[in-house]
Write an enzyme that holds these catalytic residues in place. Sequence first.
Site, short mmCIF file in Angstrom:
data_model
loop_
_atom_site.label_atom_id
_atom_site.label_comp_id
_atom_site.label_asym_id
_atom_site.label_seq_id
_atom_site.Cartn_x
_atom_site.Cartn_y
_atom_site.Cartn_z
N SER A 11 -12.28 8.39 8.90
CA SER A 11 -12.53 7.19 9.73
C SER A 11 -13.54 7.60 10.60
CB SER A 11 -11.08 6.83 10.67
OG SER A 11 -11.50 6.11 11.91
N TYR A 62 -3.46 9.61 15.60
CA TYR A 62 -4.47 9.27 14.32
C TYR A 62 -5.87 10.07 14.27
CZ TYR A 62 -6.89 5.60 11.56
OH TYR A 62 -7.80 5.03 10.66
N LYS A 114 -7.19 12.36 11.63
CA LYS A 114 -8.34 11.99 10.71
C LYS A 114 -9.53 13.03 11.04
CE LYS A 114 -7.43 8.31 8.96
NZ LYS A 114 -7.30 8.06 7.53
P1 NAD Z 1 -3.58 -1.19 4.90
O1 NAD Z 1 -2.35 -1.30 5.73
O2 NAD Z 1 -3.94 -2.30 4.35
O3 NAD Z 1 -2.98 0.01 3.41
C1 NAD Z 1 -2.22 1.03 3.67
C2 NAD Z 1 -1.49 1.11 2.44
O4 NAD Z 1 -0.72 2.35 2.59
C3 NAD Z 1 -0.34 0.09 2.20
O5 NAD Z 1 -0.12 -0.61 1.10
C4 NAD Z 1 0.92 0.83 2.69
O6 NAD Z 1 2.23 0.44 1.74
C5 NAD Z 1 0.45 2.28 2.17
N1 NAD Z 1 1.39 3.44 2.62
C6 NAD Z 1 1.86 3.48 3.81
N2 NAD Z 1 2.53 4.75 4.11
C7 NAD Z 1 2.65 5.21 2.77
C8 NAD Z 1 3.24 6.32 2.12
N3 NAD Z 1 3.93 6.92 2.94
N4 NAD Z 1 3.04 6.58 0.88
C9 NAD Z 1 2.18 5.67 0.09
N5 NAD Z 1 1.76 4.59 0.52
C10 NAD Z 1 1.72 4.36 1.83
O7 NAD Z 1 -4.36 -0.20 5.53
P2 NAD Z 1 -5.80 0.09 5.26
O8 NAD Z 1 -6.62 -0.33 6.59
O9 NAD Z 1 -6.35 -0.45 4.10
O10 NAD Z 1 -5.65 1.64 5.42
C11 NAD Z 1 -6.31 2.45 4.47
C12 NAD Z 1 -6.89 3.97 4.94
O11 NAD Z 1 -8.07 3.62 5.35
C13 NAD Z 1 -5.91 4.68 6.00
O12 NAD Z 1 -5.85 5.84 5.58
C14 NAD Z 1 -6.47 4.21 7.14
O13 NAD Z 1 -6.37 5.02 8.35
C15 NAD Z 1 -7.96 4.08 6.79
N6 NAD Z 1 -8.82 3.34 7.68
C16 NAD Z 1 -8.75 2.08 7.88
C17 NAD Z 1 -9.79 1.39 8.83
C18 NAD Z 1 -9.62 0.07 9.09
O14 NAD Z 1 -10.20 -0.49 10.06
N7 NAD Z 1 -8.82 -0.69 8.15
C19 NAD Z 1 -10.67 2.17 9.37
C20 NAD Z 1 -10.94 3.50 8.91
C21 NAD Z 1 -10.06 4.13 8.10
#
Ligand code: NAD
Length: 263
Positions: A145, A158, A162
């Site tokens: 992130s 978080y 990260k």
């Molecule tokens: P999201 O909530 O849309 O998807 C996350 C997925 O992870 C879900 O399908 C959930 O069921 C699954 N999950 C949660 N816990 C789990 C576990 N213990 N085992 C297996 N699966 C599990 O979220 P997203 O925004 O797509 O996030 C995905 C990644 O991107 C994360 O690591 C998040 O920190 C990172 N991220 C997101 C953003 C953002 O702005 N959305 C920015 C930077 C980083």
Amino acid sequence: MSRYNLEGKVALVTGAASGIGEGCARWLAQAGAAVGIADLNLAGAQQVAASIAAEGGRALGVAMDVANEDAVNAGIQHTVDVFGSIDILVSNAGIQIVHPIEEFTFNEWRRVQSIHLDGAFLTTQAAIRHMYSSGRGGAIIYTGSVHSHLASKLKSAYVAAKHGLLGLARTVAKEGAQRGVRAYVVCPGFVRTPLVDKQIPEQAKTLGLSEEEVIRQVMLKDTVDGQFTTIDEVAEVVTFLASFPGNALTGQSFVVSHGWFMQ
Ligand code: NAD
């Protein structure tokens, strides 16, 4: 038609039932990889796999809690049994819990670390053993992130997790280089997924702002164009790195954020 070529490769993406993980799985499949769609939410993973298959790709829903060692080993073994190898791991599953540090419970802190860091460690270990024993090497890509590089109020667990992924990726890059394994961290800015949609009202309440003010004054304030990063933008960088040969880029982090935090 993808401009990347992953024909003959097998990928596993965690957290692939939703958001960024789902996007990465679709891009990798379009480039020709067979993809394990791993998630806690098996029904969601199976839906994504079915939709990729309907478009002519190869995908498999895999039940996996990334924080559970047995579940990780079983899910990766199942993918190898069905598709024959594992060449690309996208360690992406994640959650967000937002509180001032004095209000975090230890259980909440542990939950964030266990999904982000234990999950990254366990999936890396299971995948890299296969990458080493097959002699094919591979690519391991962590979803970091902008908060792998920058602090943020309310996100101590978080931000710490990260930042930790950078250390893990750099170590995997060093250990894996002689055996053909590369490691990268892709660091998105804010992307509209369920994870972020849940944060907006929570942050609005804690900071005493409207939701629009959270978006404009907190989330997008330092981008060059006031735009959210898109799932496709992140997924394309992941697919590029999965396809990129050799060690020139290994160990690096790639910020995908419309100019928010320029390294
Ligand atoms: P999201 O909530 O849309 O998807 C996350 C997925 O992870 C879900 O399908 C959930 O069921 C699954 N999950 C949660 N816990 C789990 C576990 N213990 N085992 C297996 N699966 C599990 O979220 P997203 O925004 O797509 O996030 C995905 C990644 O991107 C994360 O690591 C998040 O920190 C990172 N991220 C997101 C953003 C953002 O702005 N959305 C920015 C930077 C980083």
